[in-house]
Design a protein around this motif. Structure first.
Motif, PDB file in Angstrom:
ATOM      1  N   ARG A 163     126.291  28.740 -74.546  1.00 50.05           N
ATOM      2  CA  ARG A 163     127.516  28.053 -74.125  1.00 50.05           C
ATOM      3  C   ARG A 163     127.264  26.545 -74.001  1.00 50.05           C
ATOM      4  O   ARG A 163     128.118  25.731 -74.359  1.00 50.05           O
ATOM      5  N   SER A 164     126.075  26.184 -73.511  1.00 46.46           N
ATOM      6  CA  SER A 164     125.725  24.768 -73.439  1.00 46.46           C
ATOM      7  C   SER A 164     125.661  24.155 -74.832  1.00 46.46           C
ATOM      8  O   SER A 164     126.097  23.010 -75.047  1.00 46.46           O
ATOM      9  N   PHE A 165     125.146  24.906 -75.773  1.00 46.43           N
ATOM     10  CA  PHE A 165     125.099  24.474 -77.167  1.00 46.43           C
ATOM     11  C   PHE A 165     126.523  24.259 -77.692  1.00 46.43           C
ATOM     12  O   PHE A 165     126.815  23.293 -78.413  1.00 46.43           O
ATOM     13  N   VAL A 216     127.383  21.381 -85.430  1.00 51.29           N
ATOM     14  CA  VAL A 216     128.446  22.387 -85.355  1.00 51.29           C
ATOM     15  C   VAL A 216     128.096  23.605 -86.209  1.00 51.29           C
ATOM     16  O   VAL A 216     128.268  24.755 -85.779  1.00 51.29           O
ATOM     17  N   ILE A 217     127.602  23.366 -87.410  1.00 44.79           N
ATOM     18  CA  ILE A 217     127.230  24.487 -88.291  1.00 44.79           C
ATOM     19  C   ILE A 217     126.077  25.280 -87.685  1.00 44.79           C
ATOM     20  O   ILE A 217     126.054  26.522 -87.735  1.00 44.79           O
ATOM     21  N   LEU A 218     125.114  24.580 -87.090  1.00 44.08           N
ATOM     22  CA  LEU A 218     123.992  25.263 -86.445  1.00 44.08           C
ATOM     23  C   LEU A 218     124.473  26.116 -85.272  1.00 44.08           C
ATOM     24  O   LEU A 218     123.985  27.230 -85.058  1.00 44.08           O
ATOM     25  N   PHE A 219     125.453  25.610 -84.519  1.00 43.93           N
ATOM     26  CA  PHE A 219     126.036  26.384 -83.425  1.00 43.93           C
ATOM     27  C   PHE A 219     126.642  27.688 -83.941  1.00 43.93           C
ATOM     28  O   PHE A 219     126.471  28.760 -83.341  1.00 43.93           O
ATOM     29  N   VAL A 220     127.339  27.617 -85.067  1.00 42.91           N
ATOM     30  CA  VAL A 220     127.939  28.818 -85.652  1.00 42.91           C
ATOM     31  C   VAL A 220     126.857  29.797 -86.114  1.00 42.91           C
ATOM     32  O   VAL A 220     126.949  31.009 -85.890  1.00 42.91           O
ATOM     33  N   PHE A 225     123.853  35.097 -84.894  1.00 37.46           N
ATOM     34  CA  PHE A 225     122.689  35.946 -84.667  1.00 37.46           C
ATOM     35  C   PHE A 225     122.878  36.856 -83.454  1.00 37.46           C
ATOM     36  O   PHE A 225     122.119  37.828 -83.292  1.00 37.46           O
ATOM     37  N   GLN A 226     123.864  36.524 -82.595  1.00 35.18           N
ATOM     38  CA  GLN A 226     124.176  37.393 -81.466  1.00 35.18           C
ATOM     39  C   GLN A 226     125.115  38.485 -81.961  1.00 35.18           C
ATOM     40  O   GLN A 226     126.261  38.219 -82.310  1.00 35.18           O
ATOM     41  N   THR A 239     136.413  30.224 -88.978  1.00 33.17           N
ATOM     42  CA  THR A 239     137.384  29.130 -88.906  1.00 33.17           C
ATOM     43  C   THR A 239     136.681  27.797 -88.678  1.00 33.17           C
ATOM     44  O   THR A 239     137.028  26.775 -89.292  1.00 33.17           O
ATOM     45  N   ILE A 240     135.676  27.779 -87.806  1.00 35.00           N
ATOM     46  CA  ILE A 240     134.947  26.545 -87.535  1.00 35.00           C
ATOM     47  C   ILE A 240     134.239  26.051 -88.795  1.00 35.00           C
ATOM     48  O   ILE A 240     134.266  24.848 -89.116  1.00 35.00           O
ATOM     49  N   ILE A 241     133.616  26.961 -89.541  1.00 37.23           N
ATOM     50  CA  ILE A 241     132.940  26.575 -90.786  1.00 37.23           C
ATOM     51  C   ILE A 241     133.954  26.010 -91.783  1.00 37.23           C
ATOM     52  O   ILE A 241     133.708  24.978 -92.438  1.00 37.23           O
ATOM     53  N   PHE A 242     135.103  26.661 -91.892  1.00 38.33           N
ATOM     54  CA  PHE A 242     136.145  26.185 -92.807  1.00 38.33           C
ATOM     55  C   PHE A 242     136.630  24.802 -92.406  1.00 38.33           C
ATOM     56  O   PHE A 242     136.795  23.915 -93.255  1.00 38.33           O
ATOM     57  N   LEU A 243     136.849  24.606 -91.097  1.00 36.08           N
ATOM     58  CA  LEU A 243     137.361  23.320 -90.625  1.00 36.08           C
ATOM     59  C   LEU A 243     136.358  22.187 -90.829  1.00 36.08           C
ATOM     60  O   LEU A 243     136.723  21.089 -91.270  1.00 36.08           O
TER      61      LEU A 243
END
Length: 308
Positions: A163-165, A216-220, A225-226, A239-243
């Motif tokens: 969440r901090s990430f 942002v991509i690393l966060f996704v 992995f979870q 959606t985040i990757i697309f944006l």
């Protein structure tokens, strides 16, 4: 079978909050269009426009953009005040933090209105315009988080470290957007492309876009992995990757075309606002169970009756 759902007041406020998020994103986009079309001073007075609520013969595209931007802001403020009042009325069935949050948001909206007035009365100073956008992004992030906590209450779907990430990614997107606003309000991009002047600011915006996008991509990727998060939240992650991909292409094409296409510039700000909303929603989303949730037990016979 057990289905967990929020109580009716909470669910209704959550639905209303979701509509406010859409209205806030629309407000940011209209504000961006107003700046791109150089309509920030189309209405020379404030809060009226040419001394009236609805300008008549002065109405054109630029005046309409500025007038509609103010109108949308007015309705958003009214709806937020209504939500604050409802949170007080239904306080016994709502989380203790909600009235305080809505009260803070109401004050923030009042401050946003003050900044909006200053942008007109002080003839669009760059730092005030940036502060205006910063408060807008803050409102989008908070309301997106409130929506998720109302509709999906309970403990966060993320462990604390992840969440901090996520919050780090959120803050980096906001900071990058504000830097872009600084480039736009100081006309650094146009001056650099046309005259080779003020290229340091534009170069900084382009340079910082790389680590922000990577973060942002690393966060996704890390979130994927979870197992539980990937299975249940893959639409958010996709959606985040697309944006972020779309944002990169819009930025590159805008520079390549010499900042001559307003639709690309407006779209660039829209995608930034959507990124803020989606990342904030994902970070605040709960597991759907808390002390104020209600349980509904449904057996097979009940399902058959409902089907009939």
């Amino acid at each position: 079978m057990q289905i967990i759902y929020p109580p009716k007041p909470r669910f209704r406020l959550g639905q209303l909050a979701a509509h406010v998020v859409v209205a806030l994103i629309t407000l940011v986009v209209i504000g961006g269009a107003t700046r791109v079309m150089e309509a920030g001073l189309a209405c020379p007075d404030w809060p009226l426009c040419f001394g009236s609520f609805l300008p008549g013969r002065q109405m054109n595209l630029q005046v309409f953009l500025e007038w509609f931007h103010r109108l949308d802001a007015f309705f958003v403020g009214i709806v937020l005040i209504i939500q604050f009042m409802l949170s007080l009325r239904w306080a016994k069935t709502l989380p203790n933090w909600l009235p305080w949050t809505y009260g803070s948001i109401t004050l923030l909206v009042a401050f946003q209105g003050f900044l909006g007035a200053l942008t007109v009365l002080q003839l669009l100073p760059s730092l005030i315009v940036i502060a205006h956008l910063a408060v807008a992004f803050t409102l989008v992030a908070i309301m997106s988080g409130v929506t998720q906590q109302l509709l999906n209450p309970g403990k966060s779907i993320f462990p604390l470290w992840l969440r901090s990430f996520g919050f780090l990614s959120l803050f980096s997107v906001v900071a990058q957007s504000l830097l872009g606003s600084r480039v736009a309000t100081s006309w650094a991009a146009q001056r650099c492309l046309d005259f080779g002047d003020s290229c340091n600011l534009l170069g900084l915006h382009q340079l910082t876009a790389i680590p922000v996008s990577f973060l942002v991509i690393l966060f996704v990727i890390v979130s994927s992995f979870q197992r539980d998060i990937f299975i249940n939240q893959w639409p958010y992650l996709l959606t985040i990757i697309f944006l972020i991909t779309t944002q990169i292409f819009l930025g590159v094409f805008s520079i390549h075309l010499g900042m001559s296409e307003p639709s690309l510039i407006i779209g660039h700000q829209l995608i930034a606002c959507l990124l803020v909303a989606v990342i904030a929603a994902l970070n605040f989303k709960g597991r759907g169970i808390d002390e104020s949730s209600q349980s509904l037990f449904i057996n097979q016979s009940t399902l058959e009756a409902c089907h009939g």
